[in-house]
Design a protein around this motif. Structure first.
Motif, PDB file in Angstrom:
ATOM      1  N   VAL A   1      56.805  64.199 176.117  1.00 44.63           N
ATOM      2  CA  VAL A   1      57.901  63.545 176.831  1.00 44.63           C
ATOM      3  C   VAL A   1      59.049  63.236 175.875  1.00 44.63           C
ATOM      4  O   VAL A   1      60.218  63.389 176.230  1.00 44.63           O
ATOM      5  CB  VAL A   1      57.392  62.269 177.547  1.00 44.63           C
ATOM      6  CG1 VAL A   1      58.532  61.450 178.096  1.00 44.63           C
ATOM      7  CG2 VAL A   1      56.430  62.646 178.654  1.00 44.63           C
ATOM      8  N   ALA A   2      58.718  62.811 174.654  1.00 49.86           N
ATOM      9  CA  ALA A   2      59.779  62.514 173.685  1.00 49.86           C
ATOM     10  C   ALA A   2      60.575  63.765 173.339  1.00 49.86           C
ATOM     11  O   ALA A   2      61.804  63.704 173.219  1.00 49.86           O
ATOM     12  CB  ALA A   2      59.174  61.896 172.425  1.00 49.86           C
ATOM     13  N   SER A   3      59.919  64.904 173.190  1.00 50.78           N
ATOM     14  CA  SER A   3      60.673  66.117 172.858  1.00 50.78           C
ATOM     15  C   SER A   3      61.541  66.577 174.032  1.00 50.78           C
ATOM     16  O   SER A   3      62.657  67.062 173.817  1.00 50.78           O
ATOM     17  CB  SER A   3      59.732  67.231 172.404  1.00 50.78           C
ATOM     18  OG  SER A   3      58.911  67.647 173.452  1.00 50.78           O
TER      19      SER A   3
ATOM     20  N   ALA B   1      65.615  66.808 173.910  1.00 52.25           N
ATOM     21  CA  ALA B   1      66.359  67.991 174.366  1.00 52.25           C
ATOM     22  C   ALA B   1      67.435  67.598 175.374  1.00 52.25           C
ATOM     23  O   ALA B   1      68.568  68.106 175.310  1.00 52.25           O
ATOM     24  CB  ALA B   1      65.398  69.003 174.973  1.00 52.25           C
ATOM     25  N   ALA B   2      67.116  66.690 176.291  1.00 51.37           N
ATOM     26  CA  ALA B   2      68.117  66.234 177.262  1.00 51.37           C
ATOM     27  C   ALA B   2      69.254  65.490 176.565  1.00 51.37           C
ATOM     28  O   ALA B   2      70.427  65.662 176.916  1.00 51.37           O
ATOM     29  CB  ALA B   2      67.459  65.343 178.305  1.00 51.37           C
TER      30      ALA B   2
ATOM     31  N   VAL C   1      77.089  60.271 175.038  1.00 48.99           N
ATOM     32  CA  VAL C   1      75.978  59.663 174.313  1.00 48.99           C
ATOM     33  C   VAL C   1      75.221  58.808 175.313  1.00 48.99           C
ATOM     34  O   VAL C   1      75.729  57.798 175.796  1.00 48.99           O
ATOM     35  CB  VAL C   1      76.470  58.809 173.122  1.00 48.99           C
ATOM     36  CG1 VAL C   1      75.311  58.113 172.456  1.00 48.99           C
ATOM     37  CG2 VAL C   1      77.217  59.673 172.135  1.00 48.99           C
ATOM     38  N   SER C   2      74.020  59.229 175.645  1.00 51.73           N
ATOM     39  CA  SER C   2      73.247  58.543 176.670  1.00 51.73           C
ATOM     40  C   SER C   2      72.334  57.507 176.026  1.00 51.73           C
ATOM     41  O   SER C   2      71.331  57.840 175.402  1.00 51.73           O
ATOM     42  CB  SER C   2      72.419  59.554 177.464  1.00 51.73           C
ATOM     43  OG  SER C   2      71.629  58.874 178.402  1.00 51.73           O
ATOM     44  N   GLY C   3      72.701  56.263 176.198  1.00 53.17           N
ATOM     45  CA  GLY C   3      71.882  55.176 175.686  1.00 53.17           C
ATOM     46  C   GLY C   3      70.562  55.051 176.422  1.00 53.17           C
ATOM     47  O   GLY C   3      69.563  54.630 175.854  1.00 53.17           O
ATOM     48  N   LYS C   4      70.567  55.440 177.695  1.00 59.20           N
ATOM     49  CA  LYS C   4      69.330  55.365 178.477  1.00 59.20           C
ATOM     50  C   LYS C   4      68.282  56.333 177.935  1.00 59.20           C
ATOM     51  O   LYS C   4      67.097  56.004 177.879  1.00 59.20           O
ATOM     52  CB  LYS C   4      69.606  55.662 179.947  1.00 59.20           C
ATOM     53  CG  LYS C   4      70.409  54.607 180.632  1.00 59.20           C
ATOM     54  CD  LYS C   4      70.686  54.986 182.075  1.00 59.20           C
ATOM     55  CE  LYS C   4      71.582  53.967 182.721  1.00 59.20           C
ATOM     56  NZ  LYS C   4      71.909  54.308 184.109  1.00 59.20           N
ATOM     57  N   LEU C   5      68.700  57.528 177.543  1.00 55.21           N
ATOM     58  CA  LEU C   5      67.754  58.479 176.962  1.00 55.21           C
ATOM     59  C   LEU C   5      67.229  57.991 175.619  1.00 55.21           C
ATOM     60  O   LEU C   5      66.044  58.129 175.318  1.00 55.21           O
ATOM     61  CB  LEU C   5      68.396  59.855 176.815  1.00 55.21           C
ATOM     62  CG  LEU C   5      68.560  60.663 178.095  1.00 55.21           C
ATOM     63  CD1 LEU C   5      69.342  61.931 177.826  1.00 55.21           C
ATOM     64  CD2 LEU C   5      67.222  60.984 178.693  1.00 55.21           C
ATOM     65  N   LEU C   6      68.114  57.426 174.807  1.00 54.64           N
ATOM     66  CA  LEU C   6      67.672  56.890 173.518  1.00 54.64           C
ATOM     67  C   LEU C   6      66.688  55.740 173.712  1.00 54.64           C
ATOM     68  O   LEU C   6      65.667  55.659 173.021  1.00 54.64           O
ATOM     69  CB  LEU C   6      68.879  56.424 172.697  1.00 54.64           C
ATOM     70  CG  LEU C   6      69.782  57.523 172.149  1.00 54.64           C
ATOM     71  CD1 LEU C   6      70.978  56.913 171.438  1.00 54.64           C
ATOM     72  CD2 LEU C   6      69.010  58.429 171.229  1.00 54.64           C
ATOM     73  N   LEU C   7      66.977  54.859 174.660  1.00 50.13           N
ATOM     74  CA  LEU C   7      66.044  53.768 174.949  1.00 50.13           C
ATOM     75  C   LEU C   7      64.725  54.291 175.503  1.00 50.13           C
ATOM     76  O   LEU C   7      63.656  53.768 175.178  1.00 50.13           O
ATOM     77  CB  LEU C   7      66.674  52.782 175.937  1.00 50.13           C
ATOM     78  CG  LEU C   7      67.711  51.832 175.366  1.00 50.13           C
ATOM     79  CD1 LEU C   7      68.336  50.996 176.469  1.00 50.13           C
ATOM     80  CD2 LEU C   7      67.098  50.945 174.317  1.00 50.13           C
ATOM     81  N   GLY C   8      64.792  55.321 176.331  1.00 50.00           N
ATOM     82  CA  GLY C   8      63.565  55.919 176.852  1.00 50.00           C
ATOM     83  C   GLY C   8      62.694  56.492 175.748  1.00 50.00           C
ATOM     84  O   GLY C   8      61.472  56.306 175.744  1.00 50.00           O
ATOM     85  N   ILE C   9      63.309  57.176 174.804  1.00 56.39           N
ATOM     86  CA  ILE C   9      62.560  57.737 173.675  1.00 56.39           C
ATOM     87  C   ILE C   9      61.923  56.623 172.856  1.00 56.39           C
ATOM     88  O   ILE C   9      60.736  56.682 172.507  1.00 56.39           O
ATOM     89  CB  ILE C   9      63.497  58.601 172.792  1.00 56.39           C
ATOM     90  CG1 ILE C   9      63.965  59.839 173.550  1.00 56.39           C
ATOM     91  CG2 ILE C   9      62.801  58.996 171.504  1.00 56.39           C
ATOM     92  CD1 ILE C   9      65.117  60.565 172.888  1.00 56.39           C
TER      93      ILE C   9
END
Length: 122
Positions: free
Chosen positions: A53-55, A59-60, A71-79
C-alpha cells in the motif's frame, strides 16, 4: 527534449511502484488465506500489505507531484499513518493472541516471551 526523458523515467518509476505494490499486496492476500495460524497471518497481513500500500501511495504522490504539480498532504499522511500503525497493531494483536494462550502451529519453536515472563514472575 530533456523534459520528455524525465517524463519517461518518472512514468517508468510510477509504473514499477504500482506493479510492485500490486504484487506485494496480492502475495499478502494469498498469505492470509494460506498460512496456518494467527502469527503467520499477521505477518502476511501487516508486513507485505504495508509495503504494498505504501508503494502504491508513493506512486500516486509522484504522479500528482510531477504531472499535476500538486503536493498532496493527504497522501503523505496516509503513507506515514500506514507505516506507523500497521506494525504496532500487528504487535498488539500478536501479544493479545499470545496472552490468550494461542500457540503457533510449529512445535519446535522456543517461546522467548513466555520465558521472560516466567523469569519476572518467579
Amino acid at each position: 527534449m530533456t523534459g520528455t526523458w524525465i517524463d519517461l523515467i518518472v512514468n517508468i518509476i510510477i509504473i514499477l511502484l504500482i506493479l510492485f505494490g500490486s504484487f506485494v499486496t496480492l502475495s499478502a492476500t494469498i498469505g492470509i488465506i494460506r498460512f496456518p495460524d494467527i502469527y503467520t497471518r499477521l505477518h502476511a497481513a501487516t508486513k507485505a500489505s504495508t509495503l504494498g500500500v505504501a508503494s502504491i501511495l508513493i506512486a500516486a504522490f509522484l504522479y500528482l507531484y510531477v504531472k499535476e504539480d500538486i503536493v498532496s498532504g493527504k497522501l503523505l499522511l496516509g503513507i506515514i499513518f500506514i507505516m506507523a500503525t500497521a506494525p504496532v497493531s500487528a504487535h498488539m494483536i500478536g501479544r493479545a493472541a499470545h496472552n490468550q494462550g494461542i500457540k503457533p502451529v510449529t512445535k519446535n519453536r522456543h517461546d522467548a516471551f513466555e520465558a521472560a515472563k516466567s523469569k519476572i514472575n518467579g
